[in-house]
Enzyme design. Structure first.
Site, mmCIF file in Angstrom:
data_model
loop_
_atom_site.group_PDB
_atom_site.id
_atom_site.type_symbol
_atom_site.label_atom_id
_atom_site.label_comp_id
_atom_site.label_asym_id
_atom_site.label_seq_id
_atom_site.Cartn_x
_atom_site.Cartn_y
_atom_site.Cartn_z
ATOM 1 C CB SER A 40 -7.982 3.194 3.024
ATOM 2 O OG SER A 40 -7.044 2.573 3.983
ATOM 3 C CE LYS A 42 -4.092 1.825 2.783
ATOM 4 N NZ LYS A 42 -4.696 1.394 3.822
ATOM 5 C CB SER A 92 -8.228 0.124 5.863
ATOM 6 O OG SER A 92 -9.186 1.287 6.334
#
Length: 488
Positions: free
Chosen positions: A158, A83, A182
């Site tokens: 996310s 990420k 997330s």
């Protein structure tokens, strides 16, 4: 199916075995994933940056070491994604924000260093909701990520880019960050395994902070065995682990006590999701576990507590991005106040601004006692209530999300509705508990359904053990063995 697509379909466990047996090379494997990225990215949009040249160079170095008989890690040559709020000393770390669009970190996060020492190959950085604030990966400043199972739907957030990369076979595994769900929620939406370790189990060094008392890096993988392998590496040496050797897909769960909190099974949960949880409960009972429901009233306050505390911490953490110390700087300003105001207004997106404003409000004079301190008190009560329940239960069972993945345009203009989508994951984050999202079939529209297993602090071994057995029983055990004939 082309050979590269068949190769990228394999799990981490299967891929590592082929590399160790020299059936395939790291360069061949990395090339296959880069081809898959090239093929899928125009639709999926999981990656913000791809390090093709660096990845192939690293793969060739690993192949040379294997050829000369040098000792290499079992995970050497495994391509993965991270990420883009996890710092790397190469490439950019943008947090999917215009504020950090050109930021180059001077160091790599601890988890990146740990995986690099094991010979894992970073393919690139994945898309996210800006500064990890969101549940759809639509809040990115740069692009929208789509769900590989249905591109008209959100992949969750996310860590939507990380989950989509694994689900689309664009990485063997990926790393995400979990603040209020997330890692788990996008894993549920994309039909893969996602785990939030106990808070503090995995180093946060090099993770750009959103809410420091919640943030935790976790793996997203194709199955539970792969999750255990990644956990073995990213947990580091401070608390030695060997999760992968402690799990089995065939062991008995006789006597395991599992509780279902009734507050997470009410009418806010879609009928197909509730049915999936009860199906999992029946399977657990068949395997010898004892399953019962219980009430935990403090769960009803968890969502409001989370958004007050996390927004307060976000307001504090993001104050450093002012165009002077960190972040992009606007041009042609006349005063220092105007520089701050315009740099932050231009650099941050609407969701980030919304949470900064909320956090600043609840910390302001006259309101701190009414909101922030009360939220902290509720958090402590929830922690104590969970601790009491773990005197009676070994694990907890609940939905990961109240619905399956929804359309890209369905909740975009309703932030409150999207916040309510975190009702199942936020309580575990408030308490710092380890939790894992496990695929458990599909709904009538072919979209993945998932359940969440939660353990007591630092009980990841028990959590992974149960998840592996349940995964096998539910028939959701991902394996690419049927494709192996092409390489043997």
């Amino acid at each position: 199916m082309s050979s590269h697509a068949a190769l990228t379909h394999l799990t981490l466990t299967e891929t590592a075995a082929l590399l160790q047996q020299k059936v395939i090379s790291a360069a061949e494997l990395t090339s296959a994933y880069l081809l898959q990225i090239e093929k899928k990215e125009p639709v999926i949009g999981a990656y913000l940056s791809v390090f093709a040249e660096k990845a192939l160079s690293q793969a060739n170095t690993i192949d040379s070491a294997r050829l000369h008989g040098d000792a290499v890690s079992p995970l050497s040559g495994i391509p993965y994604a991270a990420k883009d709020n996890i710092c790397t000393a190469f490439g950019t770390t943008t947090c999917a924000s215009n504020m950090l669009a050109a930021y180059h970190s001077p160091y790599s996060a601890k988890v990146i260093e740990s995986l690099e020492k094991q010979g894992c190959i970073l393919l690139g950085k994945t898309n996210l909701d800006e500064f990890a604030m969101g549940s759809t990966t639509q809040n990115s400043a740069f692009q929208i990520t789509r769900n590989p199972r249905n591109p008209s739907c959100v992949p969750g957030g996310s860590s939507g880019g990380s989950a989509a990369a694994v689900a689309a076979d664009e990485a063997v595994f990926s790393l995400g960050s979990d603040t209020g769900g997330s890692v788990r929620q996008p894993a549920a939406f994309c039909g893969v395994v996602g785990m939030k370790p106990t808070y503090g189990r995995v180093s946060r060094y090099g993770l750009v902070a959103f809410a420091s008392s919640f943030d935790q890096i976790g793996p997203i993988t194709k199955n539970v065995s792969d999750c255990a392998l990644v956990m073995d590496t990213i947990c580091g040496t401070a608390a030695p682990t060997n999760f992968s050797r402690s799990i089995s897909h065939s062991e008995s769960l006789h006597g395991l006590r599992i509780g279902i909190p009734t507050q997470l099974m009410d009418n806010r949960i879609a009928p197909d999701v509730r049915a999936a949880v009860y199906t999992a409960a029946s399977s657990l009972e068949k395997l010898g576990a004892v399953v019962s429901e219980f009430s935990l009233p403090s769960l009803s306050q968890s969502l409001s507590s989370y958004y007050i505390i996390s927004s307060a911490e976000a307001s504090s953490n993001l104050s450093r991005f002012d165009g002077i110390r960190f972040g992009s700087r606007t041009n042609h300003t006349r005063t220092i106040s105007e520089l701050y105001e315009r740099s932050r207004s231009e650099g941050f997106g609407s969701e980030v601004k919304r949470r900064i404003m909320l956090g600043t409000f609840v910390l302001s004079a006259g309101f701190g006692d009414d909101y922030y301190k009360k939220a902290l008190t509720l958090r402590e009560k929830l922690k104590n209530d969970f601790a009491n329940q773990f005197n009676q239960y070994d694990l907890l069972l609940s939905p990961t999300a109240p619905t399956s993945a929804y359309r890209l345009d369905q909740k975009w203009n309703d932030p409150l509705e999207m916040y309510l989508g975190d009702i199942c994951t936020v309580p575990m984050s408030l308490a710092g508990l380890p939790a894992l999202s496990l695929p458990c079939g599909e709904n009538v529209n072919g979209l993945p359904l998932a359940i969440q297993l939660t353990g007591n602090h630092f009980c990841e071994t028990e959590l992974l053990r149960c998840a592996a057995v349940l995964e096998s029983e539910l028939g959701c055990y991902h394996t690419g063995k049927e494709k192996l004939y092409e390489y043997i």
